[in-house]
Design an enzyme around this catalytic site. Structure first.
Site, PDB file in Angstrom:
ATOM      1  N   ASP A   9       0.793  -1.227   0.000  1.00  0.00           N
ATOM      2  CA  ASP A   9       0.000   0.000   0.000  1.00  0.00           C
ATOM      3  C   ASP A   9       0.824   1.274   0.000  1.00  0.00           C
ATOM      4  OD1 ASP A   9       0.756   0.136   2.627  1.00  0.00           O
ATOM      5  OD2 ASP A   9      -1.251  -0.185   3.450  1.00  0.00           O
TER       6      ASP A   9
ATOM      7  N   HIS B  31      -5.011  18.295 -23.183  1.00  0.00           N
ATOM      8  CA  HIS B  31      -4.517  17.326 -22.196  1.00  0.00           C
ATOM      9  C   HIS B  31      -3.767  16.176 -22.866  1.00  0.00           C
ATOM     10  CE1 HIS B  31      -7.051  18.648 -18.468  1.00  0.00           C
ATOM     11  NE2 HIS B  31      -6.096  19.471 -18.767  1.00  0.00           N
TER      12      HIS B  31
ATOM     13  N   ASP C  22       3.598  20.900 -19.790  1.00  0.00           N
ATOM     14  CA  ASP C  22       2.766  21.250 -18.634  1.00  0.00           C
ATOM     15  C   ASP C  22       3.007  20.156 -17.605  1.00  0.00           C
ATOM     16  OD1 ASP C  22       0.795  21.772 -16.761  1.00  0.00           O
ATOM     17  OD2 ASP C  22      -0.806  22.075 -18.224  1.00  0.00           O
TER      18      ASP C  22
ATOM     19  N   ASP D 236       2.017  23.567 -10.770  1.00  0.00           N
ATOM     20  CA  ASP D 236       1.305  23.343 -12.043  1.00  0.00           C
ATOM     21  C   ASP D 236       1.853  24.381 -13.028  1.00  0.00           C
ATOM     22  OD1 ASP D 236      -0.435  22.871 -14.102  1.00  0.00           O
ATOM     23  OD2 ASP D 236      -2.221  23.619 -13.070  1.00  0.00           O
TER      24      ASP D 236
ATOM     25  N   HIS E  10      -9.899  27.502 -23.034  1.00  0.00           N
ATOM     26  CA  HIS E  10     -10.017  27.138 -21.611  1.00  0.00           C
ATOM     27  C   HIS E  10      -9.999  28.392 -20.745  1.00  0.00           C
ATOM     28  CE1 HIS E  10      -5.667  27.861 -21.214  1.00  0.00           C
ATOM     29  NE2 HIS E  10      -5.493  27.108 -22.284  1.00  0.00           N
TER      30      HIS E  10
ATOM     31  N   HIS F 271      -7.130  28.437 -12.135  1.00  0.00           N
ATOM     32  CA  HIS F 271      -7.923  27.688 -11.153  1.00  0.00           C
ATOM     33  C   HIS F 271      -7.187  27.705  -9.822  1.00  0.00           C
ATOM     34  CE1 HIS F 271      -4.932  24.486 -11.806  1.00  0.00           C
ATOM     35  NE2 HIS F 271      -5.065  24.752 -13.098  1.00  0.00           N
TER      36      HIS F 271
ATOM     37  N   HIS G 159      -6.217  20.857  -9.481  1.00  0.00           N
ATOM     38  CA  HIS G 159      -7.410  21.718  -9.571  1.00  0.00           C
ATOM     39  C   HIS G 159      -7.982  21.703  -8.165  1.00  0.00           C
ATOM     40  CE1 HIS G 159      -7.738  20.928 -14.166  1.00  0.00           C
ATOM     41  NE2 HIS G 159      -6.749  21.735 -13.839  1.00  0.00           N
TER      42      HIS G 159
ATOM     43  N   GLU H 246      -2.808  30.941 -16.632  1.00  0.00           N
ATOM     44  CA  GLU H 246      -2.337  30.117 -17.747  1.00  0.00           C
ATOM     45  C   GLU H 246      -3.046  30.397 -19.068  1.00  0.00           C
ATOM     46  OE1 GLU H 246      -3.627  25.952 -17.377  1.00  0.00           O
ATOM     47  OE2 GLU H 246      -4.302  26.402 -15.345  1.00  0.00           O
TER      48      GLU H 246
ATOM     49  N   TYR I  27      -4.008  28.320 -29.274  1.00  0.00           N
ATOM     50  CA  TYR I  27      -3.852  27.050 -29.996  1.00  0.00           C
ATOM     51  C   TYR I  27      -4.500  27.221 -31.362  1.00  0.00           C
ATOM     52  CZ  TYR I  27      -3.660  26.187 -25.008  1.00  0.00           C
ATOM     53  OH  TYR I  27      -3.371  26.288 -23.677  1.00  0.00           O
TER      54      TYR I  27
ATOM     55  N   ARG J  95       1.106  27.731 -24.337  1.00  0.00           N
ATOM     56  CA  ARG J  95       0.505  28.075 -23.038  1.00  0.00           C
ATOM     57  C   ARG J  95       1.653  28.427 -22.107  1.00  0.00           C
ATOM     58  NH1 ARG J  95      -2.422  23.997 -22.491  1.00  0.00           N
ATOM     59  NH2 ARG J  95      -1.301  22.587 -21.092  1.00  0.00           N
TER      60      ARG J  95
ATOM     61  N   GLU K  44       2.152  29.104 -17.930  1.00  0.00           N
ATOM     62  CA  GLU K  44       1.389  28.952 -16.674  1.00  0.00           C
ATOM     63  C   GLU K  44       2.288  29.131 -15.462  1.00  0.00           C
ATOM     64  OE1 GLU K  44      -0.323  25.003 -16.173  1.00  0.00           O
ATOM     65  OE2 GLU K  44      -1.717  25.752 -14.650  1.00  0.00           O
TER      66      GLU K  44
HETATM   67  N1  GLY Z   1      -2.103  20.892 -15.648  1.00  0.00           N
HETATM   68  C1  GLY Z   1      -3.498  21.018 -15.750  1.00  0.00           C
HETATM   69  C2  GLY Z   1      -3.926  22.412 -15.803  1.00  0.00           C
HETATM   70  O1  GLY Z   1      -3.126  23.287 -16.087  1.00  0.00           O
HETATM   71  O2  GLY Z   1      -5.010  22.751 -15.481  1.00  0.00           O
HETATM   72 MN    MN Z   2      -3.394  24.629 -14.450  1.00  0.00          MN
HETATM   73 MN    MN Z   3      -1.020  22.976 -16.045  1.00  0.00          MN
END
Ligand code: GLY
Ligand code: MN
Ligand code: MN
Length: 451
Positions: free
Chosen positions: A47, A245, A262, A273, A352, A356, A363, A386, A390, A408, A410
């Protein structure tokens, strides 16, 4: 057995846990809250190999072990925070490593009282009978211990007049505002992930594969002591970057491609992130540079607008306007800025959101709206910023020289009392990025190019 194999929290981690429990118990008042650990993984490797503790449970307990249950009873005269854990078991310790056990878990994690799991059915009904509100998660996918199920059946509790509320809603509101220990972990995760992105830039040259870049990136993260990725790494060359993604990471990188990465790793369960986009051959083409400059401008200006009271929708609008103006200027969109924004035509290129919440989950939890009204940013919140552009291959009405470019950028930002703090020290100015690409020493880079 080495001491490091057992859970050890620093004084500041322990103090933070105590503060979180106190804040949580203030919110649940006369209620009782019951929160289980994530169920054990199915991995035959044991585990600890693949187990990831439930983030809510971790936030309040600091306990990484499975088969554990936390109960918070603010009104109890003798103890308020209770943890049920497995008794130490020589066979389990032989295979999976040391356990805290009933005798040590209280001191290690700062709980008022620790009981063996086997005592759960005896203790909990008594506490439930005194509570006016029961906080737990009754969603079907929630794996409660079998023995608890009958005690926590909604109808039975309602018959006793207790109100049942979702324990996670209360914890998520607390998790939205990061304390110093959480901020330290996010900073460290960002430092490591930024070094990893820069190592990937140094490694990249035409002819290497996306998975080889992924190996460099993730080996830097692991070698800095990060134990998990925050999410599967996206290493997307050329038009693969137009799939938001994409994470197959199987293609070869060619002269003239951009590479979008990413990727973020965890530090003490908090994840970075980060996204960076750079030219595989070390020089942006004119079109790539024009779109990159635009995305970077929208990102820098959005970050500069972050302060208490600002709203994510306002930042989204700001970034959207900058991108729309730029796309019109470059000829990818036609019409006036107001028309484009009104018809949301810029969303064809920026499909997008701008960002977030970020924390233990990539997220992260926390409501964006309260009673259907958007909440303003407040100090202690962490967000990603971010923006991206595209241009899907074959986009009608767009000159083919733009086709297949995906960009992108971020960063991870803390809202502070006066504005913001950017946690992400990774290179992003075009000149910095260009001067890093392909600079890894041949010896090191050969090691990662094994076929
Ligand atoms: N890596 C996922 C996002 O940027 O939301
Ligand atoms: Mn993100
Ligand atoms: Mn990301």
């Amino acid at each position: 057995m080495k001491l490091e194999c057992r859970t050890r929290l620093s004084e500041s981690q322990l103090n933070a846990l105590r503060r979180r429990r106190k804040d949580f118990m203030n919110l649940i008042g006369n209620g009782i809250a019951i929160l289980p650990a994530a169920k054990p993984g199915d991995s035959p490797a044991g585990d600890r190999a693949t187990y990831r503790q439930d983030s809510d449970f971790l936030y309040l307990t600091g306990c990484p072990e499975t088969q554990a249950l936390a109960v918070f009873i603010p009104q109890h005269p003798n103890f308020q925070s209770v943890l049920f854990v497995r008794e130490r078991d020589a066979l389990s310790e032989l295979w999976n490593g040391p356990m805290m056990g009933v005798s040590d878990a209280g001191a290690i994690l700062g709980f008022d009282q620790v009981f063996a799991l086997s005592e759960m059915e005896k203790k909990i009904p008594e506490w439930l009978s005194h509570a006016d509100t029961i906080f737990w998660d009754s969603s079907p996918e929630q794996e409660f211990f079998e023995q608890l199920r009958p005690l926590l059946q909604g109808s039975r509790l309602r018959r006793n007049g207790a109100e049942i509320l979702n324990v996670r809603d209360v914890i998520h509101e607390l998790r939205l505002f990061k304390d110093d220990v959480e901020l330290e972990a996010l900073r460290r995760a960002n430092q490591i992930a930024s070094s990893a992105h820069e190592a990937a830039m140094q490694f990249v040259r035409p002819g290497v594969s996306e998975f080889q870049v992924q190996a460099v990136l993730e080996s830097v993260m692991r070698s800095a002591g990060s134990s998990q990725l925050g999410y599967p790494s996206i290493v997307a060359g050329g038009s693969n970057a137009c799939c938001l993604h994409y994470n197959l990471n199987t293609c070869r990188l060619d002269e003239g491609d951009l590479l979008l990465i990413d990727a973020g790793c965890e530090w003490n369960f908090y994840t970075a992130d980060i996204t960076r986009t750079f030219p595989v051959s070390g020089k942006f083409t004119g079109e790539q540079r024009a779109l990159y400059d635009l995305v970077l401008e929208s990102q820098i200006k959005s970050i500069a607008a972050i302060k208490p009271g600002a709203k994510l929708s306002e930042l989204n609008d700001l970034a959207g306007r900058i991108l729309a103006e730029g796309l019109i200027h470059l000829g990818l969109l036609k019409g006036s800025v107001e028309e484009v924004l009104e018809k949301k035509r810029h969303k064809d290129f920026f499909p997008h959101g701008l960002g977030h919440w970020l924390g233990m989950d990539v997220h992260d939890v926390g409501r964006y709206r309260i009673k259907n009204v958007e909440r303003p940013l407040e100090p202690g919140m962490c967000v990603t910023i971010e923006p991206g552009i595209y241009v899907q291959p074959g986009t009608a009405d767009v000159d083919p020289r733009w086709h297949g470019i995906g960009i992108r950028i971020e960063d991870n930002i803390l809202v502070t009392a006066n504005g913001s703090e950017n946690f992400t020290p990774c290179a992003k100015a075009t000149s910095d990025v260009e001067s890093l690409v392909g600079t890894m020493s041949p010896q090191l880079s050969t090691f990662f190019r094994t076929n």
